[in-house]
Design an enzyme around this catalytic site. Structure first.
Site, PDB file in Angstrom:
ATOM      1  N   GLU A  54       0.864  -1.178   0.000  1.00 45.42           N
ATOM      2  CA  GLU A  54       0.000   0.000   0.000  1.00 45.42           C
ATOM      3  C   GLU A  54       0.896   1.222   0.000  1.00 45.42           C
ATOM      4  O   GLU A  54       1.689   1.398   0.918  1.00 45.42           O
ATOM      5  CB  GLU A  54      -0.748   0.092   1.333  1.00 45.42           C
ATOM      6  CG  GLU A  54      -2.031  -0.614   1.443  1.00 45.42           C
ATOM      7  CD  GLU A  54      -2.588  -0.372   2.857  1.00 45.42           C
ATOM      8  OE1 GLU A  54      -2.474   0.748   3.394  1.00 45.42           O
ATOM      9  OE2 GLU A  54      -3.124  -1.327   3.413  1.00 45.42           O
ATOM     10  N   ASP A 114      -5.367   9.173  10.496  1.00 46.69           N
ATOM     11  CA  ASP A 114      -4.016   8.776  10.865  1.00 46.69           C
ATOM     12  C   ASP A 114      -3.591   9.292  12.226  1.00 46.69           C
ATOM     13  O   ASP A 114      -3.849  10.430  12.595  1.00 46.69           O
ATOM     14  CB  ASP A 114      -3.011   9.247   9.803  1.00 46.69           C
ATOM     15  CG  ASP A 114      -3.092   8.386   8.557  1.00 46.69           C
ATOM     16  OD1 ASP A 114      -3.047   7.151   8.702  1.00 46.69           O
ATOM     17  OD2 ASP A 114      -3.240   8.934   7.450  1.00 46.69           O
TER      18      ASP A 114
END
Lengths: 420, 264
Positions: B48, B59
């Site tokens: 990824e 995040d």
């Protein structure tokens, strides 16, 4: 407030035309669905609406006055009416939104509220509503802003709210929103996110609008009573756009009423140092909604600039983007200098010191008055200027008087003290 | 090349796949390519590549710091395509993980075209759910790309079904209610989520958020088709005094995790 959803959108997906929607992590989808359902049920429940109205009336000092600003009108050459949201408890329109969201939080059985804040006005309002309704409250605030606005940090702390400085990204409002969303993802089962403006993912733009729409509903009625007619134009400042959409909503169907939003033009839009999102931004996705965004070629969010912290945001509520797109409302920039001139003008003509945010609307009204002399212009004076005295001292060189009474610039130390 | 190739291979070997994440452009574009190549060589089955973004709401601090550094070093959207091209050339299926605005800004159709031309397998979209993905779904389908949407412990069964129906390649199950970042213990929410997801789809289910070592990988590999690791790969690169040390630590971590998915 009429307790009804308006027919001005959004659709079931939360879209206003091409704008709005819900660009959010899947983890929050269930919570956003739950919030949408709870809000719609609450607005249809007379008990909820009555309790909201009681709190506004007995606690917040609403309805606010519509003031016929005759002295300012003389200078402007048009009749200027001021909707005095600066007289509300906590000094701005924001109390309407937080009381609505806090009451909904209680109704949903949640015990904790989180909020983001830029300069601290929404944070203080949220902390106030949390104290009033007995909710635990955490406010995220960019580290840069906690240093610039220590007085508001102290207010929130005194009200029993925990203030967390955000050190990621540009350490300002947009990063405080990011951090609040991160908190919410991890705490959504017992926590409500009390969003501070009519932006973000569905249902926030519509929900915040409906909690604030009393501004326009009241003003429309007050204007008819005072002048026997509708105003020719209604005017508000637009950052995220909660006070503006709160005013505009009542007038959207009144074809004779022109609608103007004034965006923070900072040093001037041509300098790139501004926050005039609709005027100069391009369509993108920020904080959960498709809207106008200040962004670079790659879609990275640009830092915005405005002398007014409350307008300093690189996005804008999606309904404003839609109203601009279909031409129902017009959005123009007002520079820092024009806003500060308007702040001084209103102070000296009417004895009212407006928030610098609201001074953008006053500056815009003066511009409109010149274009359409003799017309009636209704301005939302969304907040009071006490919080902005540090900026005013620095901008105008105030703070000391010489023996003959002329103002002398404050010392660096006084400015620093004032800025706190 | 769809990621399904890697899942079939892993399934054939009776194990879970290891999916490894790093943001592109971190510490710089070539450095990122070197690091991802090390991860492929040391045992990652699928890569990824993150597209650094100014407002990454899903995040935690580790990936935020790496993405921020990439942006400060002048990362451009085209760099993610360069990275994909280099990594896909190793033979590992390579997907891009991105917040929506950079793709929307680049042009959804144009991004899909360029991603396919770079040999990319598809996209993972943390802030785009199928509800708002009409344009992306059309572009992905016309370019034969994987569409990987996320499911969460809070997803209702109806949403699990809805999301799974829109996915191609695999489904990304977030193990915790929270953001990316290494956690000391694995989540007790992941197992039930995977079971609920399997009830509505035959697609492989990968589990991400919080896995940082071989033992945790082994635990997750017992019930998931893939173990997805992000922050733990970023950490050694953030901490290392120099590139060589960072890559060495990265190789060791990858081997540990690759052994983990084979123990599961």
């Amino acid at each position: 407030m009429n307790g009804q959803l308006t027919d001005n959108g959004p659709d079931a997906q939360g879209r206003f035309g091409d704008f709005g929607g819900r660009f959010m992590p899947e983890a929050l989808m269930a919570a956003l669905d739950e919030l949408t359902a709870a809000w719609q049920e609450a607005m249809a429940d007379e008990t909820f609406v009555a309790e909201f109205q009681r709190m506004l009336r007995e606690y917040a000092g609403v309805p606010s006055l519509l003031y016929d600003a005759t002295k300012l009108s003389e200078v402007a050459g048009a009749r200027i009416l001021l909707k005095r949201e600066d007289l509300n408890h906590t000094g701005a329109h924001k109390i309407r939104n937080v009381l609505g969201q806090a009451l909904l939080t209680k109704r949903m059985g949640k015990t904790r509220m989180i909020a983001e804040t830029g300069a601290g006005q929404h944070g203080v309002a949220a902390a106030t509503a949390a104290a009033y309704l007995g909710l635990e409250c955490t406010v995220y605030m960019g580290e840069v802003d906690t240093q610039r606005q220590a007085l508001n940090v102290a207010r929130m702390q005194l009200l029993g709210t925990e203030v967390i400085p955000v050190t990621s990204g540009s350490r300002t409002l947009k990063d405080a929103i990011n951090e609040a969303i991160r908190d919410w993802v991890a705490s959504v089962d017992r926590t409500a996110y009390c969003f501070g403006t009519a932006a973000g993912p569905h249902p926030f733009p519509a929900m915040v609008r409906d909690f604030c729409r009393g501004i326009g509903d009241e003003a429309r009625e007050q204007c008819l009573e005072l002048t026997g007619a509708l105003p020719d134009a209604v005017v508000a400042c637009v950052g995220g756009g909660s006070n503006a959409i709160g005013l505009f909503t009542a007038f959207l169907e009144d074809e004779s009423v022109d609608i103007f939003g004034f965006e923070p033009g900072g040093d001037g839009v041509e300098t790139g140092r501004h926050a005039a999102t609709i005027w100069a931004g391009e369509v993108g996705v920020l904080h959960g909604a498709r809207t106008y965004v200040l962004q670079d070629e790659d879609g990275q969010t640009l830092e915005s600039h405005s002398i007014s912290a409350g307008l300093d945001y690189p996005g804008v509520g999606p309904q404003h983007a839609h109203l601009a797109d279909i031409g129902r409302a017009h959005y123009r920039p007002v520079t820092d200098a024009e806003a500060m001139d308007a702040m001084a003008l209103l102070a000296r003509t009417e004895g009212i010191i407006p928030a610098i945010e609201s001074a953008h609307a006053v500056a815009g009204a003066m511009e409109l008055a010149e274009e359409r002399p003799g017309s009636t212009i209704l301005v939302n004076l969304s907040g009071r200027g006490d919080k902005d005295m540090g900026t005013a001292i620095e901008w105008f060189g105030l703070g000391q008087a010489s023996e003959d009474g002329t103002p002398e610039p404050a010392t660096e130390k006084q400015i620093a003290e004032g800025a706190k | 090349m769809s990621t399904s190739v890697a899942f079939e291979k892993a399934r054939g070997e009776g194990r879970a796949a290891l999916v490894g994440y790093l943001p592109a452009g971190f510490p710089d574009v070539q450095g990122g390519i070197d690091a991802l190549t090390v991860m492929v060589e040391s045992g990652c089955d699928v890569i990824e590549v993150g597209l650094p973004y100014s407002d990454p709401v899903m995040d935690g601090p580790t990936i935020q710091a790496a993405a921020q550094r990439a942006l400060e070093n002048g990362f451009r959207t085209a760099d993610v395509l360069r990275t994909v091209e280099a990594v896909a050339a190793t033979g590992a299926p390579t997907v891009v993980m991105t917040y929506w605005n950079p793709v929307s800004r680049y042009g959804t159709e144009r991004f899909a075209t360029d991603l396919a031309n770079a040999g990319g397998a598809g996209l993972i979209t943390p802030d785009l759910t199928p509800d708002s993905a009409e344009e992306w779904i059309a572009a992905a389908d016309s370019h034969d790309l994987d569409k990987v949407f996320l499911v969460a412990p809070s997803s209702t069964d109806a949403r699990l079904r809805y999301t799974a129906e829109a996915c191609r390649g695999f489904i990304y199950a977030t193990a915790v209610m929270g953001v990316t970042g290494a956690r000391a213990s694995t989540s007790d929410l992941a197992g039930p989520l995977v079971a609920r997801t399997r009830a509505v789809t035959d697609l492989p289910v990968g589990v991400g958020l919080g896995v940082s070592n071989g033992d945790q990988a082994a635990e997750v590999a017992r019930y998931a088709d893939a173990v997805i690791v992000g922050s733990a790969f970023v950490r050694p690169l953030l901490d290392a005094p120099d590139t060589a040390t960072g890559l060495k630590a990265l190789a060791a971590l990858t081997e540990d995790l690759a052994a983990g998915v084979r123990r599961g």
